[in-house]
Each structure stands twice: as C-alpha cells, then as structure tokens.
Design a protein around this motif. Structure first.
Motif, PDB file in Angstrom:
ATOM      1  N   LEU A   1      -0.480  10.627  -2.959  1.00 30.19           N
ATOM      2  CA  LEU A   1      -0.181  11.939  -2.375  1.00 30.19           C
ATOM      3  C   LEU A   1       0.543  12.989  -3.181  1.00 30.19           C
ATOM      4  CD1 LEU A   1      -0.416  13.381   0.575  1.00 30.19           C
ATOM      5  CD2 LEU A   1       1.679  12.320   1.288  1.00 30.19           C
ATOM      6  N   VAL A   2       1.503  12.437  -3.836  1.00 28.46           N
ATOM      7  CA  VAL A   2       2.230  13.344  -4.687  1.00 28.46           C
ATOM      8  C   VAL A   2       1.183  14.148  -5.823  1.00 28.46           C
ATOM      9  CG1 VAL A   2       4.073  13.468  -6.707  1.00 28.46           C
ATOM     10  CG2 VAL A   2       4.525  12.386  -4.372  1.00 28.46           C
ATOM     11  N   LEU A   3       0.612  13.231  -6.539  1.00 27.30           N
ATOM     12  CA  LEU A   3      -0.576  13.938  -7.555  1.00 27.30           C
ATOM     13  C   LEU A   3      -1.527  14.894  -6.893  1.00 27.30           C
ATOM     14  CD1 LEU A   3      -1.393  10.788  -9.616  1.00 27.30           C
ATOM     15  CD2 LEU A   3      -0.158  12.794 -10.544  1.00 27.30           C
ATOM     16  N   LEU A   4      -2.076  14.560  -5.771  1.00 21.59           N
ATOM     17  CA  LEU A   4      -2.724  15.507  -4.941  1.00 21.59           C
ATOM     18  C   LEU A   4      -2.140  16.711  -4.283  1.00 21.59           C
ATOM     19  CD1 LEU A   4      -5.179  13.016  -2.809  1.00 21.59           C
ATOM     20  CD2 LEU A   4      -5.602  14.267  -5.050  1.00 21.59           C
ATOM     21  N   LEU A   5      -0.838  16.552  -3.900  1.00 19.25           N
ATOM     22  CA  LEU A   5      -0.162  17.792  -3.501  1.00 19.25           C
ATOM     23  C   LEU A   5       0.175  18.899  -4.565  1.00 19.25           C
ATOM     24  CD1 LEU A   5       2.097  16.292  -0.717  1.00 19.25           C
ATOM     25  CD2 LEU A   5       0.280  17.898  -0.316  1.00 19.25           C
ATOM     26  N   ARG A   6       0.410  18.104  -5.729  1.00 18.49           N
ATOM     27  CA  ARG A   6       0.817  18.923  -7.030  1.00 18.49           C
ATOM     28  C   ARG A   6      -0.443  19.440  -7.471  1.00 18.49           C
ATOM     29  NH1 ARG A   6       5.584  15.963 -10.203  1.00 18.49           N
ATOM     30  NH2 ARG A   6       6.913  15.740  -8.566  1.00 18.49           N
TER      31      ARG A   6
ATOM     32  N   SER B   1       7.894  15.059   8.724  1.00 15.67           N
ATOM     33  CA  SER B   1       9.329  14.974   8.497  1.00 15.67           C
ATOM     34  C   SER B   1       9.506  13.671   7.831  1.00 15.67           C
ATOM     35  CB  SER B   1      10.182  15.138   9.583  1.00 15.67           C
ATOM     36  OG  SER B   1      10.020  14.281  10.608  1.00 15.67           O
ATOM     37  N   PHE B   2       8.807  12.830   8.194  1.00 14.49           N
ATOM     38  CA  PHE B   2       9.016  11.187   7.819  1.00 14.49           C
ATOM     39  C   PHE B   2       8.459  11.082   6.168  1.00 14.49           C
ATOM     40  CE2 PHE B   2       6.945   6.902   7.040  1.00 14.49           C
ATOM     41  CZ  PHE B   2       7.983   6.323   6.811  1.00 14.49           C
ATOM     42  N   VAL B   3       7.239  11.895   6.086  1.00 13.34           N
ATOM     43  CA  VAL B   3       6.772  11.842   4.782  1.00 13.34           C
ATOM     44  C   VAL B   3       7.085  12.615   3.835  1.00 13.34           C
ATOM     45  CG1 VAL B   3       4.683  12.493   3.281  1.00 13.34           C
ATOM     46  CG2 VAL B   3       4.536  11.449   5.593  1.00 13.34           C
ATOM     47  N   ASP B   4       7.865  13.739   4.311  1.00 12.74           N
ATOM     48  CA  ASP B   4       8.755  14.680   3.376  1.00 12.74           C
ATOM     49  C   ASP B   4       9.951  13.936   3.088  1.00 12.74           C
ATOM     50  OD1 ASP B   4       7.128  16.745   3.427  1.00 12.74           O
ATOM     51  OD2 ASP B   4       8.435  17.787   5.002  1.00 12.74           O
ATOM     52  N   ARG B   5      10.881  13.017   3.985  1.00 15.02           N
ATOM     53  CA  ARG B   5      11.842  12.262   3.538  1.00 15.02           C
ATOM     54  C   ARG B   5      11.513  11.383   2.269  1.00 15.02           C
ATOM     55  NH1 ARG B   5      13.725   9.602   8.269  1.00 15.02           N
ATOM     56  NH2 ARG B   5      12.257  11.050   9.590  1.00 15.02           N
ATOM     57  N   LEU B   6      10.302  10.626   2.447  1.00 13.16           N
ATOM     58  CA  LEU B   6       9.724   9.709   1.390  1.00 13.16           C
ATOM     59  C   LEU B   6       9.565  10.345   0.167  1.00 13.16           C
ATOM     60  CD1 LEU B   6       7.445   7.559   3.685  1.00 13.16           C
ATOM     61  CD2 LEU B   6       9.873   6.668   2.734  1.00 13.16           C
ATOM     62  N   LEU B   7       9.120  11.513   0.098  1.00  8.62           N
ATOM     63  CA  LEU B   7       8.577  12.220  -1.224  1.00  8.62           C
ATOM     64  C   LEU B   7       9.767  13.038  -1.710  1.00  8.62           C
ATOM     65  CD1 LEU B   7       5.248  13.863  -0.016  1.00  8.62           C
ATOM     66  CD2 LEU B   7       5.663  11.840  -1.477  1.00  8.62           C
ATOM     67  N   ARG B   8      10.979  13.112  -1.156  1.00  3.01           N
ATOM     68  CA  ARG B   8      12.013  13.952  -1.500  1.00  3.01           C
ATOM     69  C   ARG B   8      12.625  13.370  -2.824  1.00  3.01           C
ATOM     70  NH1 ARG B   8      15.925  14.705   2.757  1.00  3.01           N
ATOM     71  NH2 ARG B   8      13.855  15.842   3.890  1.00  3.01           N
TER      72      ARG B   8
ATOM     73  N   GLY C   1       0.704  -1.093  -0.029  1.00  5.51           N
ATOM     74  CA  GLY C   1      -0.031  -0.151   0.033  1.00  5.51           C
ATOM     75  C   GLY C   1       0.982   1.251  -0.011  1.00  5.51           C
ATOM     76  N   THR C   2       2.199   1.289   0.594  1.00  3.53           N
ATOM     77  CA  THR C   2       2.847   2.452   0.539  1.00  3.53           C
ATOM     78  C   THR C   2       3.254   3.119  -0.642  1.00  3.53           C
ATOM     79  OG1 THR C   2       3.746   1.478   2.477  1.00  3.53           O
ATOM     80  CG2 THR C   2       4.997   3.338   1.723  1.00  3.53           C
ATOM     81  N   PRO C   3       3.534   2.219  -2.041  1.00  8.46           N
ATOM     82  CA  PRO C   3       3.935   3.206  -2.925  1.00  8.46           C
ATOM     83  C   PRO C   3       2.560   3.705  -3.583  1.00  8.46           C
ATOM     84  CG  PRO C   3       4.727   0.830  -3.133  1.00  8.46           C
ATOM     85  CD  PRO C   3       4.089   1.007  -1.778  1.00  8.46           C
ATOM     86  N   PHE C   4       1.522   3.166  -3.447  1.00 13.31           N
ATOM     87  CA  PHE C   4       0.192   3.742  -3.963  1.00 13.31           C
ATOM     88  C   PHE C   4      -0.008   4.960  -3.150  1.00 13.31           C
ATOM     89  CE2 PHE C   4      -0.052  -0.794  -5.704  1.00 13.31           C
ATOM     90  CZ  PHE C   4      -0.354  -0.482  -6.893  1.00 13.31           C
ATOM     91  N   THR C   5      -0.008   4.835  -1.792  1.00 18.78           N
ATOM     92  CA  THR C   5      -0.278   5.841  -1.212  1.00 18.78           C
ATOM     93  C   THR C   5       0.474   7.146  -1.369  1.00 18.78           C
ATOM     94  OG1 THR C   5      -1.295   4.582   0.553  1.00 18.78           O
ATOM     95  CG2 THR C   5      -0.696   6.656   1.302  1.00 18.78           C
ATOM     96  N   LEU C   6       1.867   6.984  -1.496  1.00 18.19           N
ATOM     97  CA  LEU C   6       2.739   7.980  -1.731  1.00 18.19           C
ATOM     98  C   LEU C   6       2.469   8.705  -3.062  1.00 18.19           C
ATOM     99  CD1 LEU C   6       6.037   6.623  -0.033  1.00 18.19           C
ATOM    100  CD2 LEU C   6       4.173   8.625   0.732  1.00 18.19           C
ATOM    101  N   GLY C   7       2.247   7.799  -4.291  1.00 20.50           N
ATOM    102  CA  GLY C   7       2.183   8.334  -5.398  1.00 20.50           C
ATOM    103  C   GLY C   7       0.773   9.296  -5.663  1.00 20.50           C
TER     104      GLY C   7
ATOM    105  N   ARG D   1      17.580  14.046  -6.433  1.00 24.95           N
ATOM    106  CA  ARG D   1      18.391  15.214  -6.634  1.00 24.95           C
ATOM    107  C   ARG D   1      18.749  16.044  -5.405  1.00 24.95           C
ATOM    108  NH1 ARG D   1      16.099  16.786 -12.254  1.00 24.95           N
ATOM    109  NH2 ARG D   1      14.475  16.823 -10.621  1.00 24.95           N
ATOM    110  N   GLU D   2      17.399  16.263  -4.713  1.00 27.31           N
ATOM    111  CA  GLU D   2      17.422  17.202  -3.558  1.00 27.31           C
ATOM    112  C   GLU D   2      18.245  16.368  -2.259  1.00 27.31           C
ATOM    113  OE1 GLU D   2      13.336  17.631  -2.707  1.00 27.31           O
ATOM    114  OE2 GLU D   2      12.959  18.705  -4.630  1.00 27.31           O
ATOM    115  N   LYS D   3      18.060  15.035  -2.318  1.00 19.96           N
ATOM    116  CA  LYS D   3      18.783  14.379  -1.071  1.00 19.96           C
ATOM    117  C   LYS D   3      20.042  14.440  -1.439  1.00 19.96           C
ATOM    118  CE  LYS D   3      15.490  10.707  -0.580  1.00 19.96           C
ATOM    119  NZ  LYS D   3      15.149   9.183  -0.586  1.00 19.96           N
ATOM    120  N   ALA D   4      20.920  14.480  -2.784  1.00 14.96           N
ATOM    121  CA  ALA D   4      22.257  14.396  -2.868  1.00 14.96           C
ATOM    122  C   ALA D   4      22.669  15.875  -2.566  1.00 14.96           C
ATOM    123  CB  ALA D   4      22.569  14.119  -4.239  1.00 14.96           C
ATOM    124  N   ALA D   5      21.929  16.790  -3.033  1.00 17.35           N
ATOM    125  CA  ALA D   5      22.303  18.473  -2.827  1.00 17.35           C
ATOM    126  C   ALA D   5      22.338  18.441  -1.188  1.00 17.35           C
ATOM    127  CB  ALA D   5      21.298  19.246  -3.567  1.00 17.35           C
ATOM    128  N   LYS D   6      21.301  18.061  -0.469  1.00 14.81           N
ATOM    129  CA  LYS D   6      21.166  18.357   0.953  1.00 14.81           C
ATOM    130  C   LYS D   6      22.474  17.754   1.714  1.00 14.81           C
ATOM    131  CE  LYS D   6      17.882  18.779   4.310  1.00 14.81           C
ATOM    132  NZ  LYS D   6      16.572  18.610   4.653  1.00 14.81           N
TER     133      LYS D   6
END
Length: 79
Positions: free
Chosen positions: A36-41, A62-69, A28-34, A72-77
């Motif tokens: 959430l991304v579509l809805l947030l955008r 913070s947990f959800v933000d880490r999963l959605l990042r 369920g996690t990949p479906f839920t995160l996908g 490229r943003e992870k590497a830059a951070k």
C-alpha cells in the motif's frame, strides 16, 4: 522505469499479503501495508481512491493512517 517497478512490486506485495492473510498469525499485514505504501507513493489513482474510501469509511482510514505513520511523525504529534 523506476515508477513502473515500484507499482509492480507494490501490487505483488498486496497480492502476497492477500494470499497470506488467511494463515494463522499476522503474516499478511506487513506485506499488505508495504504494498500500500509503494502504491500510494507512486500512483495518483490509488491516492484518489484511498481518499475517497477514507471519506466513506473514516474509521478504516484513521486505522490505516496510524499504521502507515512514521515514528518521527508520531513523536512530533505526541509533543
């Protein structure tokens, strides 16, 4: 029309993730995160609600933000 399609698909993915969540494995996690991304955008109301919930429960946001990042943003951070 494109935005309505994205909102519908995001809602359907979130619903599918909620249905698959009780099954064994992380199905369920990949479906839920996908979804959430579509809805947030595509929805201002969802973004405002997400920020409001993040202020109330910062550990969850913070947990959800880490999963959605993005990678490229992870590497830059990390640099």
């Amino acid at each position: 029309m494109n935005r309505l399609l994205a909102l519908s698909l995001g809602g359907a993915l979130m619903l599918t993730g909620a249905i698959l969540a009780p099954l064994p494995g992380p199905l369920g996690t990949p479906f839920t995160l996908g979804g959430l991304v579509l809805l947030l955008r595509n929805s201002l109301w969802v973004r405002k609600t997400y920020v409001r919930c993040g202020r109330r429960w910062p550990w969850g946001k913070s947990f959800v933000d880490r999963l959605l990042r993005r990678r490229r943003e992870k590497a830059a951070k990390e640099e």
